[in-house]
Write a protein that holds these residues in place. Structure first.
Motif, PDB file in Angstrom:
ATOM      1  N   ARG A  97     -31.947   6.329  49.041  1.00  0.00           N
ATOM      2  CA  ARG A  97     -31.081   5.319  49.671  1.00  0.00           C
ATOM      3  C   ARG A  97     -31.890   4.106  50.112  1.00  0.00           C
ATOM      4  NH1 ARG A  97     -26.099   6.193  51.987  1.00  0.00           N
ATOM      5  NH2 ARG A  97     -26.786   5.035  53.824  1.00  0.00           N
TER       6      ARG A  97
ATOM      7  N   SER B  28     -27.196   5.477  44.347  1.00  0.00           N
ATOM      8  CA  SER B  28     -28.626   5.778  44.402  1.00  0.00           C
ATOM      9  C   SER B  28     -28.926   7.134  43.768  1.00  0.00           C
ATOM     10  CB  SER B  28     -29.129   5.741  45.850  1.00  0.00           C
ATOM     11  OG  SER B  28     -28.435   6.685  46.644  1.00  0.00           O
TER      12      SER B  28
ATOM     13  N   SER C 181     -24.778   5.936  48.548  1.00  0.00           N
ATOM     14  CA  SER C 181     -25.355   7.265  48.292  1.00  0.00           C
ATOM     15  C   SER C 181     -25.089   7.712  46.863  1.00  0.00           C
ATOM     16  CB  SER C 181     -24.785   8.277  49.279  1.00  0.00           C
ATOM     17  OG  SER C 181     -25.134   7.957  50.601  1.00  0.00           O
TER      18      SER C 181
ATOM     19  N   GLN D 175     -21.035   3.238  52.526  1.00  0.00           N
ATOM     20  CA  GLN D 175     -22.185   4.134  52.597  1.00  0.00           C
ATOM     21  C   GLN D 175     -22.088   5.240  51.540  1.00  0.00           C
ATOM     22  OE1 GLN D 175     -24.921   3.605  54.492  1.00  0.00           O
ATOM     23  NE2 GLN D 175     -23.850   1.708  55.012  1.00  0.00           N
TER      24      GLN D 175
ATOM     25  N   LYS E  99     -31.264   0.342  48.842  1.00  0.00           N
ATOM     26  CA  LYS E  99     -30.953  -0.723  49.791  1.00  0.00           C
ATOM     27  C   LYS E  99     -31.974  -1.860  49.694  1.00  0.00           C
ATOM     28  CE  LYS E  99     -28.421   1.760  53.415  1.00  0.00           C
ATOM     29  NZ  LYS E  99     -28.434   2.151  54.844  1.00  0.00           N
TER      30      LYS E  99
END
Length: 232
Positions: free
Chosen positions: A67, A60, A57, A53, A71
């Motif tokens: 995010r 992006s 972050s 994760q 994704k």
């Protein structure tokens, strides 16, 4: 960072952490072998998920994407890769060399588009039609074509349909090639700018070299004046 490098980065942190946690719980907390193994495995999963994760972050943010956008692009890439594998599975079902070459080219160009978007997810927006429409159409038509071409009996109508499908696949091949050109357009423009700058630098260096090679305009006059004042 490439997906493989990200995976290695996650494992380089999560695996040692799991290895350390197991003896701590087994020997220190004395909760038993199975329970210690379960806790260590849970630690590995939690660490792996958290790092993943953080990577999403970070990536992006660097790309100037949210995010959810990032994704979404990752999901579209995975879906496209599955479709390309289905296209590859049709290799041995086509019955002509020309159709085989056409299918190979379609797969090759599609993979190049995927690679470009993987390296720079913002390029997804340059190739949206490929992900949402063109690849789907290519897969659907190819599957129907290989199914029909495998039929033992072919009447006039079926032959006409097969010919139309071949022509449509040829057109789709060209469309997917244009999709690739679009994803490369920003790179081509950047390369042109770099070439223009390089040419300008080379020209400036060449001009400066020429100036240094030219004789000084005053040198001739000085020599002439010197000769004129020599005593006779």
């Amino acid at each position: 960072m490439k997906p493989v490098e990200k995976f290695i980065q996650r494992q380089s942190i999560s695996l040692p952490l799991m290895t350390v946690m197991f003896p701590i719980f087994y020997l220190g907390a004395e909760i038993g072998l199975i329970a210690s193994g379960a806790v260590a495995a849970g630690t590995y999963l939690a660490s792996n998920t958290t790092i993943k994760q953080v990577q999403i972050s970070s990536d992006s943010k660097k790309l100037g994407m949210t995010r959810s956008e990032y994704k979404h692009v990752r999901i579209q890439i995975k879906e496209a890769q599955k479709k390309i594998k289905l296209l590859q599975s049709q290799y041995y079902r086509v019955r002509s060399i020309s159709s085989f070459k056409q299918l190979m080219n379609m797969v090759k160009v599609s993979n190049k588009i995927i690679t470009q978007v993987q390296q720079n997810p913002r390029k997804f927006y340059l190739a949206e039609p490929f992900f949402y429409s063109h690849l789907d159409s290519a897969l659907e038509l190819t599957e129907k074509y290989t199914m029909l071409v495998g039929l033992p009996v072919k009447d006039r109508e079926l032959k006409a349909t097969l010919q139309d499908t071949r022509e449509m696949l040829t057109s789709l091949n060209s469309v997917i090639e244009r999709d690739l050109k679009l994803t490369l357009s920003s790179d081509v423009e950047k390369l042109r700018m770099e070439l223009d700058y390089a040419r300008l630098t080379v020209d400036q260096h060449h001009n400066q070299k020429l100036l240094h090679q030219l004789p000084d305009a005053n040198e001739g006059d000085v020599d002439h004046d010197t000769e004129s004042i020599k005593p006779k």
